[in-house]
Design an enzyme around this catalytic site. Sequence first.
Site, short mmCIF file in Angstrom:
data_model
loop_
_atom_site.label_atom_id
_atom_site.label_comp_id
_atom_site.label_asym_id
_atom_site.label_seq_id
_atom_site.Cartn_x
_atom_site.Cartn_y
_atom_site.Cartn_z
CB ILE A 205 38.63 43.24 13.96
CG1 ILE A 205 39.05 42.43 12.87
CG2 ILE A 205 38.52 42.89 14.46
CD1 ILE A 205 39.27 40.79 12.56
CG HIS A 206 31.95 42.55 15.51
ND1 HIS A 206 31.76 41.05 14.02
CD2 HIS A 206 31.18 41.72 16.45
CE1 HIS A 206 31.25 40.80 14.09
NE2 HIS A 206 31.07 39.94 15.71
NE ARG A 207 32.96 36.39 15.96
CZ ARG A 207 31.31 36.28 16.78
NH1 ARG A 207 30.60 36.49 17.40
NH2 ARG A 207 30.94 36.31 15.40
CG ASP A 282 36.19 39.01 14.00
OD1 ASP A 282 35.41 39.84 13.78
OD2 ASP A 282 37.05 39.81 14.96
#
Length: 362
Positions: A205-207, A282
């Site tokens: 997850i990093h968006r 993501d």
Amino acid sequence: MKCVTIVGARPQFIKAATVSRVLGFNPHITEILVHTGQHYDSNMSEVFFDELEIPRPDYHLGIGSGPHGSQTGKMLEAIEAVLIHEEPNWVLVYGDTNSTLAGALAATKLHISVAHVEAGLRSFNRQMPEEINRVLTDHSSDLLLAPTETAVKNLLHEGIPENKVHLVGDVMYDAALYYGAKADTHSQILFKLGLSPKSYILATIHRAENTDDSLRLQAIFQGLIQVAQEIPVVLPLHPRTRKALERENLLSEISESLLLIDPVGYLDMVMLEKNACLISTDSGGVQKEAFFYRVPCVTLRKETEWVELVEMGWNCLTIPYSREQIKKGIENFLHQFPANNSGICGIYGEGIAAQKIVNLLS
Ligand code: UD1
Ligand code: UDP
């Protein structure tokens, strides 16, 4: 002929590695590599140069983190100085980060030709910083190197002249073929983490839309905690997400349930991807790699640029509004497999995108 390549963020090192290797075989092209410094932790940058045998950058601009305008502005100024000094025939930019836009803009203002690798991808969501970067970069570019037929259609639909657009395939597929086999012999990650094949879920997850929205961030991680009650969840934590979890005081609770690890090098990541029973992410790149290794993927976003994967049934979009939705999305998809395998060949090319790109530059 001289080509200045601009990179700065993790996925760009991987993409540029494949093209730089082929450029290195061409005696008529000199490549000058510029690292903007957008990513700077050693496990977000240096590890890729070492593992993927990318030449050391000729220029390291050391820009680092910052708000979009300030970060992009500093890159623009520093890249311009390099381009004035080097006077290249081409500037080669990758993907959709602030480094991409800064490189394209600096070059086009100096009337230097721009080649954009991964042109034409669209989420049609202008709230995403990446969407703005892609659109502006494409419209500043002279050579648009599209990875898929959908990307070509998007560009033509926006009025970009057909003679500038080339369907070359996806350089990440080249990378998966070239380095994928190497991972089997070089990575010890499964052993180190005590994991056996197909016994865990891999998540990333990093968006910004997921990390910077407190409710979404909580929904995602609470959902993953619930999933982890049934099957281990391994999650290499992007520094942006680590900071967001610290800000929300969630990190210690999550560490008790998920197997949180620092970002890993590419070979370890490939190994984790290949051996997962499902991937939830993501990330743009990870969605495709899931498919390259035929692992089902649940994408925690409301849209994707890689629409073919959803159409073929290898990827399922789940909007991360609530923990229940995430748990249900992942569990349902895990049980619904296998996907439709028809029409699966060649959608990302034949693994020779880098060669096609170099041919077009020559
Ligand atoms: C950037 C790209 C995104 C891409 C991602 C790949 C933009 C707008 N976004 O997002 O499209 O998917 O890279 O990973 O260009 N940080 C560190 N150490 C680092 C790098 C970042 O601690 O080495 C932290 C900093 O707090 C920084 C934050 O992560 O503010 C975000 O970094 P940034 O490069 O701005 O964006 P990413 O979220 O990494
Ligand atoms: N990746 C990696 N180590 C990690 C997480 C990701 O090597 O800990 C690789 C992943 O295999 C893919 C690329 O980084 O090739 C994707 O980058 P990221 O998710 O940061 O960005 P995006 O593709 O969304 O722009």
